[in-house]
Design a protein around this motif. Structure first.
Motif: not given
Length: 436
Positions: A46-68
């Motif tokens: 829906a956002a027009g992004l390719p399927s190659s974009v990966r969602v990865l998890v960081i072990e961290d209790d903080a309530l955070n999400a980001f793109v770099a």
């Protein structure tokens, strides 16, 4: 590269502040990543992004999400376990995806390139860690002479965040997802505004006031309600990812007390299998995962978990057989191939392990365990040059640039000059030189 210029001043802080004390860096788990991929797929489309974009998890209790960068969306494990629905997680992913699709990264200092190498991803993670806003980072920045430049690199502008909120809501509607999920997410962060800056989670600190975001979302929801459909598959994978993460990150007793509250029996059994495994009860752990497999006999990810349980219980021969079964069911899953290679190494067959681990690395360079095991396999088969190269790449991925330079220099002297591996060593050395 601009990212290198801004990060140069922060490298001395890397070892201390890359993650909070409890954090363990990237969590690489085939089951969790597959689940997140299933949850994210309609949102990314829906956002027009390719399927190659990966969602990865960081072990961290903080309530955070980001793109770099433009290739990865990072979610903290604490946020995944805090959210109450698949739709809420999809809103978070949609918000981060909007930063990519809206071109925000191109306007932020430091977005010089996508992280397509081990060293590149390590630099992205270093930047993201600095952006997380932990107290130790804040202290380091306050004491540093480059804090103004770093703030420029790390800051999320409120205008971009508001824009991402709107784009995320529109993506949810296009994907047929109830936009009310945004209200659930904003409500979680509402209480953060009453806390001091040092105690607030970074997701709140870098975004507009929650009450303003909530008001805007409520207005959007009022005009776009009643069109969503319930995605039972997304709900299943959300609870499975939550269950797997909590089973490994929380106390086994906590898991065993709550396993029966899982939305499906197989998830309950999977959680029990992990909890019993963590208490070294191999018999009960295998019984639980076998019962889960009886309910989902074609589930390669549950087979992979059984292989992990056997491998970590030092049942090496049995682990190889189970991992082979999982790899046959999912031949293109690099983390499963990595597990098979690890089991073969433990069973004393470095030649077979080398072949499998090379395949795994070719499909995914992001797992430090695969790189570690691949280096061991190269060393055991007598190729010290490749062992040093892969070790250099692993240290680069972990952000340990001085160690990366040491091993890349060693690899440069052992590998044939001008060869592909030699050029890879040069890439690591060039990156560490620029950072210095």
């Amino acid at each position: 590269m601009r990212i290198l210029r801004y990060l140069a001043a922060t490298l001395m802080l890397w070892a201390a502040v890359a993650m909070p004390a409890r954090a363990g860096g990237l969590i690489r788990d085939a089951d969790v990543e597959y689940a997140l991929g299933q949850i994210a797929a309609p949102v990314l489309r829906a956002a027009g992004l390719p399927s190659s974009v990966r969602v990865l998890v960081i072990e961290d209790d903080a309530l955070n999400a980001f793109v770099a960068d433009t290739q990865h969306i990072f979610l903290n494990s604490g946020l995944i376990m805090k959210l109450g629905s698949a739709e809420a997680l999809q809103y978070v992913i949609a918000h981060e995806a909007a930063h990519i699709s809206n071109g925000h990264l191109a306007r932020r200092a430091g977005n010089a390139r996508a992280a397509r190498t081990a060293a590149g991803l390590g630099f992205v993670l270093a930047a993201a860690a600095m952006a997380s806003g932990s107290p130790s980072v804040a202290t380091g920045l306050a004491a540093g002479t480059q804090s103004a430049a770093l703030r420029q690199f790390l800051a999320h502008t409120r205008a971009e965040e508001s824009s991402a909120d709107v784009s995320a809501l529109r993506s949810l509607v296009r994907a047929g997802i109830d936009p009310k999920a945004a209200l659930e997410v904003h409500d979680i962060f509402r209480g953060q505004e009453a806390l001091s800056a040092g105690r607030q989670d970074p997701y709140m600190r870098s975004h507009p006031l929650t009450r303003d975001r909530m008001r805007a979302a409520q207005g959007f929801v009022a005009g776009n309600s009643g069109q969503a459909r319930k995605d039972t598959a997304a709900t299943y994978w959300f609870h499975r990812a939550q269950g797997k993460l909590s089973a490994f990150l929380r106390a086994p007793g906590w898991t065993l007390r709550r396993a029966n509250s899982s939305v499906t029996k197989d998830i309950a059994l999977m959680r029990e299998a992990v909890a019993y495994h963590r208490t070294s009860n191999l018999k009960k752990s295998l019984a639980a995962i076998d019962s889960a497999l009886a309910l989902r006999p074609k589930d390669a990810l549950y087979v992979e978990l059984k292989g992990q349980i056997l491998l970590e219980s030092r049942q090496f021969g049995a682990a190889v057989q189970v991992y082979r079964q999982a790899a046959a069911m999912a031949p293109n899953e690099p983390l499963i191939l990595g597990g098979l290679g690890r089991a073969q190494l433990a069973a004393g067959d470095p030649g077979a392990a080398l072949k499998v681990l090379e395949q795994a690395r070719g499909r995914d360079f992001r797992d430090p365990r695969i790189l570690r095991d691949l280096a061991v396999a190269h060393a055991k088969t007598g190729d010290n040059g490749m062992a040093s190269l892969v070790t250099a790449e692993r240290y680069a991925l972990l952000g340990r640039l001085s160690d990366a330079k040491l091993h890349a220099t060693r690899a440069e002297g052992l590998l044939p000059r001008g060869s592909g591996p030699w050029r890879r060593a040069q890439d690591v050395l060039s990156a560490t030189k620029n950072l210095r």
